[in-house]
Design a protein around this motif. Structure first.
Motif, short mmCIF file in Angstrom:
data_model
loop_
_atom_site.label_atom_id
_atom_site.label_comp_id
_atom_site.label_asym_id
_atom_site.label_seq_id
_atom_site.Cartn_x
_atom_site.Cartn_y
_atom_site.Cartn_z
N ILE A 19 -7.69 4.30 11.73
CA ILE A 19 -6.91 4.44 10.50
C ILE A 19 -5.84 3.36 10.48
N ASN A 20 -5.70 2.71 9.34
CA ASN A 20 -4.75 1.61 9.21
C ASN A 20 -3.45 2.08 8.55
N GLY A 21 -2.39 1.34 8.83
CA GLY A 21 -1.09 1.62 8.24
C GLY A 21 -0.14 0.46 8.50
N VAL A 22 1.14 0.72 8.32
CA VAL A 22 2.16 -0.31 8.55
C VAL A 22 3.14 0.19 9.59
N ILE A 23 3.31 -0.58 10.66
CA ILE A 23 4.30 -0.26 11.68
C ILE A 23 5.68 -0.67 11.17
N ALA A 24 6.62 0.26 11.19
CA ALA A 24 7.95 -0.01 10.65
C ALA A 24 9.02 0.54 11.58
#
Length: 258
Positions: free
Chosen positions: A179-184
């Protein structure tokens, strides 16, 4: 004190010797037993002075020996501490070399030389810069995983923004579920993975890695472990709270990925 006893002892010895000579040569009529008792009495102070002097010398010798032993113990303790530090340093370098071999990218090693006391968990300074091949937006890692990226690069030093910094962003992927996302960066030592689909099944314990969707971070660098999953305020997506794999506050040596 010891000098005083030494002088008194000498005086008593001389006095006792003179009295003994006088008894034997000038008063021959005194019985031998009385002479023996008298000599014993006369010699007692000198003997006492001798005993006290010997004990003082023994005590001074012991004190000096104790001082020397304490000094040796302190020196040995410092050597042991230094050897332990060298051992830990060697272990860190070995781990970095293994990590460097595993990732298969060109890297520049650097040392952390300063931290902002008011911003301890968001940035640090390393001792490499443009003269060493560094440039802005290079990934910075330890052997445990991603630490951040270079944001200000000078000739011999560079500033690193850590993944916990509120301004940090990177493409991320959950290693098992893909699953993809944005590391913040979430500030205060926190890291999140944003924009996870609302219907995605994300398990705690999953490992987040860099996705490689940006030009800054190569694919496959470990970021952290999912410790909880929450819904966003709008309910349109989920986000995961991550425990960073690399603890930035204890790092001393890092690798900058070209």
């Amino acid at each position: 004190m010891q000098r005083l006893f030494k002088e008194k002892r000498t005086w008593f010895l001389v006095t006792a010797l003179l009295l003994a000579v006088a008894l034997y040569h000038f008063v021959p009529s005194i019985p031998r037993g009385i002479k023996k008792i008298t000599l014993g009495i006369l010699s007692a102070p000198a003997n006492a002075i001798n005993i006290i002097g010997d004990r003082l010398r023994s005590r001074n010798d012991l004190e000096q020996e104790n001082r020397l032993l304490r000094k040796e113990v302190a020196e040995l303790s410092l050597r042991i501490d230094r050897l332990e530090e060298l051992k830990k340093e060697n272990e860190r370098f070995r781990a970095l070399l293994e990590f460097k071999a595993d990732i298969g990218f060109n890297t520049v090693s650097a040392e952390v030389i300063a931290r902002n006391p008011t911003d301890w968990e968001s940035s640090f300074i390393i001792n490499k810069g443009t003269r060493d091949g560094l440039r802005k937006n290079m990934a910075v890692c330890s052997s445990e995983g991603l630490l951040g990226k270079t944001v200000e690069v000078q000739n011999s030093i560079s500033s690193v923004m850590l993944i916990t910094h509120p301004g940090f962003r990177a493409g991320g992927t959950l290693k098992d579920s893909r699953i993809n996302g944005v590391i913040a960066g979430g500030g205060k030592g926190k890291v999140r993975m944003l924009y996870i689909p609302a219907d995605a099944d994300v398990e705690t314990g999953e490992i987040a890695i860099t996705s490689g969707f940006s030009h800054v971070f190569p694919e496959g660098i470990t970021v952290g472990e999912v410790v909880s999953v929450e819904k966003s305020g709008t309910g349109l997506y989920k986000y995961a709270i991550l425990k960073p794999s690399a603890e930035a506050s204890v790092q001393e040596e890092v690798l900058c990925i070209e």
